[in-house]
Design an enzyme around this catalytic site. Structure first.
Site, PDB file in Angstrom:
ATOM      1  CB  SER A  64      -4.621 -17.394 -15.133  1.00 57.84           C
ATOM      2  OG  SER A  64      -4.349 -18.692 -15.517  1.00 57.84           O
ATOM      3  CD  GLU A 375     -11.241 -26.310 -19.223  1.00 60.48           C
ATOM      4  OE1 GLU A 375     -12.183 -25.888 -19.890  1.00 60.48           O
ATOM      5  OE2 GLU A 375     -10.418 -25.558 -18.682  1.00 60.48           O
ATOM      6  N   GLY A 504     -14.343 -17.180 -24.523  1.00 56.84           N
ATOM      7  CA  GLY A 504     -14.863 -16.489 -23.347  1.00 56.84           C
ATOM      8  C   GLY A 504     -13.839 -15.536 -22.761  1.00 56.84           C
ATOM      9  CB  THR A 505     -10.444 -15.557 -22.138  1.00 64.31           C
ATOM     10  OG1 THR A 505      -9.862 -16.287 -23.232  1.00 64.31           O
ATOM     11  CG2 THR A 505     -10.925 -16.548 -21.099  1.00 64.31           C
TER      12      THR A 505
HETATM   13  C1  16G Z   1     -10.491 -19.822 -18.732  1.00 64.76           C
HETATM   14  C2  16G Z   1     -11.061 -20.989 -17.970  1.00 64.76           C
HETATM   15  C3  16G Z   1     -10.611 -22.294 -18.583  1.00 64.76           C
HETATM   16  C4  16G Z   1     -10.974 -22.327 -20.054  1.00 64.76           C
HETATM   17  C5  16G Z   1     -10.476 -21.103 -20.771  1.00 64.76           C
HETATM   18  C6  16G Z   1     -11.073 -21.037 -22.155  1.00 64.76           C
HETATM   19  C7  16G Z   1     -11.461 -21.126 -15.585  1.00 64.76           C
HETATM   20  C8  16G Z   1     -10.862 -21.025 -14.218  1.00 64.76           C
HETATM   21  N1  16G Z   1     -10.610 -20.966 -16.584  1.00 64.76           N
HETATM   22  O1  16G Z   1      -9.105 -19.784 -18.627  1.00 64.76           O
HETATM   23  O2  16G Z   1     -11.265 -23.326 -17.912  1.00 64.76           O
HETATM   24  O3  16G Z   1     -10.443 -23.464 -20.672  1.00 64.76           O
HETATM   25  O4  16G Z   1     -10.891 -19.940 -20.077  1.00 64.76           O
HETATM   26  O5  16G Z   1     -10.705 -19.870 -22.783  1.00 64.76           O
HETATM   27  O6  16G Z   1     -12.651 -21.342 -15.746  1.00 64.76           O
HETATM   28  P1  16G Z   1     -11.414 -19.408 -24.120  1.00 64.76           P
HETATM   29  O7  16G Z   1     -12.893 -19.232 -23.814  1.00 64.76           O
HETATM   30  O8  16G Z   1     -10.732 -18.160 -24.512  1.00 64.76           O
HETATM   31  O9  16G Z   1     -11.206 -20.501 -25.121  1.00 64.76           O
HETATM   32 MG    MG Z   2      -4.568 -20.517 -14.378  1.00 67.67          MG
END
Ligand code: 16G
Ligand code: MG
Length: 543
Positions: A64, A375, A504-505
């Site tokens: 992404s 979102e 979460g990322t």
């Molecule tokens: C991911 C999620 C997105 C969310 C983002 C939050 C999917 C396909 N994508 O990109 O929806 O807004 O994580 O990121 O679910 P964060 O947890 O680092 O704030």
């Molecule tokens: Mg994307």
């Protein structure tokens, strides 16, 4: 299941000892050079999931909006949705198993999920454009997925280059027995373009008769796919593509994530005052709009305002048709307070809040006859229950006069949305159609409400899991004292709202604050960051 063959093949995609990765909000995502074994194993898992559900499963290779050197993979469930949570856990277990444990972990999944190994399996693949000089590219990583699929006897179709939402669409089509559409790129382009042209053909346009929009494609797959599709709808809209991947790096200083988080235009975009511009992210499942005014000021129109435009339009159509369907809007805690107030008080639609992450919003939106979810970062779509779709399409044929016209408009809008996933191309066409039909300029759309000033910050802590939340991430439960501190700080400012959540990322804690002035939002965000730093074990520089 020939476990011996699996183990032998697995050695070609050996897992680096000790490497543990987790299937996160959007699948696995990390430096591309650590992903070969993950890809092979996700091929295996997709076969098991396909056998268990008796349906086609999708595998998308993309990271992404992450930097170009990263890559990632996610599985797509039968209705084009994100993988079910119990299978996310299996994905993590399978990805973390050392070579000698692989047979045991696979057998455990088969047993726990009662997978019928005699079922046939079918897996479809898509990938983004990531190519890096010395690392495995999306193409090479896709081959590793295929290796996993075939060693377990699964059949597959590799679509090659696709946007993420296109792959979701293909999976949904294949499992809907043709009801949703044709599972080909051609089928996708035709379905959406036909609906768009039907919608816009009565609108009188100025100048040469076509509308136009400038699109920043983040140097990603969106550019390729938009170019491929543009001829299908060129009689209704002309697109001018920027950051098409020929001159710049993927997601570098461009794309929806950059524009939303930096609140500035992407590199390479030529903006004239009042012109509509938009940005896709690297795999084209997010979109944000923007423009600059005569004084050169930049104005961002994010997912919240997109949801507002869409839901008020749908509500108006239902009123005209005379149908009172149950319509709901789903947001996350990041939705600007002004958008929530506008939706509830002016549009008069119920608004619901879920945890961050597409799957949470998508599932909530499925509870309504019509569920619109977005979102703030620009990922979203609208879902229509099967019964509603059938009813509206019947009314479109039966009703006459203004009611009939509204029903036909709604029927085409239903076809224009990608109901499997948020889709930048589909959303762009929906927005362009609504603006055309309502005769709205981008400034008029922007003026629906004024965003409350807000600020996002991040803090590094020793272990972000010490932060837990409730109430769709709006309240902190642990560490003790944090929520009290945040609540006290909010009392100092007008129209203030703030929350914190572990990302979460990324290995960080995110802070969001909004208030009646930018100064207040900035100080509140800063003070909340300090509270997190002190109470949750901050490391590095003090905020
Ligand atoms: C991911 C999620 C997105 C969310 C983002 C939050 C999917 C396909 N994508 O990109 O929806 O807004 O994580 O990121 O679910 P964060 O947890 O680092 O704030
Ligand atoms: Mg994307």
């Amino acid at each position: 299941m020939d476990l011996e063959a699996v183990c032998k093949r697995s050695l070609v995609h050996a897992k680096p000892q000790g490497l543990i990765l987790q299937y996160g909000t959007a699948g696995f995502r990390t430096d591309a050079q650590h992903l070969d074994h993950i890809m092979f194993r996700m091929g295996l898992l997709a076969v098991l999931r396909s056998k268990q559900t008796g349906s086609t499963i999708g595998v998308m290779v993309t990271a992404s909006h992450n930097p170009e050197e990263d890559n990632g993979v996610k599985l797509v469930d039968p209705l084009g949705e994100m993988l079910a949570p119990s299978w996310e856990e299996h994905a993590t277990c399978l990805a973390s198993a050392e070579e000698q444990d692989l047979p045991r972990v696979l057998a455990a999944i088969v047993e726990k999920e009662a997978v019928d190994l005699l079922q046939t399996a079918f897996v479809v693949l898509g990938r983004d454009t990531r190519v890096t000089a010395f690392r495995p590219s999306s193409e090479k990583l896709s081959q590793s997925v295929i290796d996993g699929v075939t060693v377990l006897g699964g059949q597959f179709h590799d679509y090659g280059l696709l946007t993420t939402p296109q792959l979701h669409y293909m999976v949904y089509c294949r499992n809907s027995g043709g009801r949703y559409g044709l599972a080909t790129v051609e089928g996708y382009c035709q379905k959406l373009s036909k609906a768009f042209i039907e919608l816009t053909k009565q609108v009188s346009c100025s100048g040469d008769g076509t509308r136009s929009v400038k699109v920043d494609c983040a140097n990603g797959i969106g550019a390729l796919k938009l170019k491929e599709m543009a001829p299908y709808f060129s009689q209704g809209l002309s697109v001018q593509i920027f950051n098409d991947g020929t001159g710049g790096r993927l997601n570098h200083l461009c794309g929806a994530d950059f524009v939303k988080s930096q609140q500035k235009p992407p590199r390479g975009m030529e903006m004239e005052p009042g012109e509509r511009c938009c940005s896709f992210d690297g795999d084209a499942d997010r979109i944000v709009y923007y423009y600059c005014d005569a004084a050169g000021h930049f104005h961002l129109i994010d997912g919240d305002k997109i949801a507002t435009l869409i839901s008020s339009f749908l509500k108006e159509l239902l009123l005209e048709i005379g149908e009172s369907l149950n319509i709901g809007v789903v947001q996350t805690a990041y939705a600007n307070g002004s958008s929530t107030r506008y939706l509830e008080e002016v549009v008069k639609v119920p608004v619901y809040c879920t945890k961050t992450g597409v799957k949470h919003l998508h599932h909530k939106a499925q509870e309504f006859d019509i569920g619109v979810y977005f979102e703030a970062n620009g990922h979203g779509t609208a879902l229509f229950s099967e019964a509603v779709e059938v009813k509206i399409k019947r009314l479109a044929q039966e009703l006459e006069g203004e009611k009939g016209k509204a029903a036909r408009t709604l029927a085409n809008i239903i076809d224009l949305f990608n109901q499997a996933a948020g889709d930048a191309i589909s959303d762009m066409l929906v927005i362009e159609a609504i603006l055309a039909l309502k005769g709205l300029t981008v400034q008029q759309w922007d003026a629906l409400y004024v965003d409350l000033p807000n600020r996002q910050l991040k803090v590094k802590v020793v272990d972000r899991r010490v932060i837990s939340t409730t109430d769709a991430e709006r309240q902190a439960v642990t560490p003790p004292g944090l929520q009290e501190a945040i609540s006290d700080l909010m009392k100092k400012y007008k129209l203030a709202r703030a929350f914190v959540r572990p990302s979460g990322t990324e290995d960080i804690v995110r802070i969001y604050a909004e208030a009646n002035s930018q100064e207040s939002a900035d100080s509140l965000a800063c003070e909340v960051s300090l509270a997190v730093f002190q109470l949750a074990g901050g490391i590095g520089e003090r905020p």
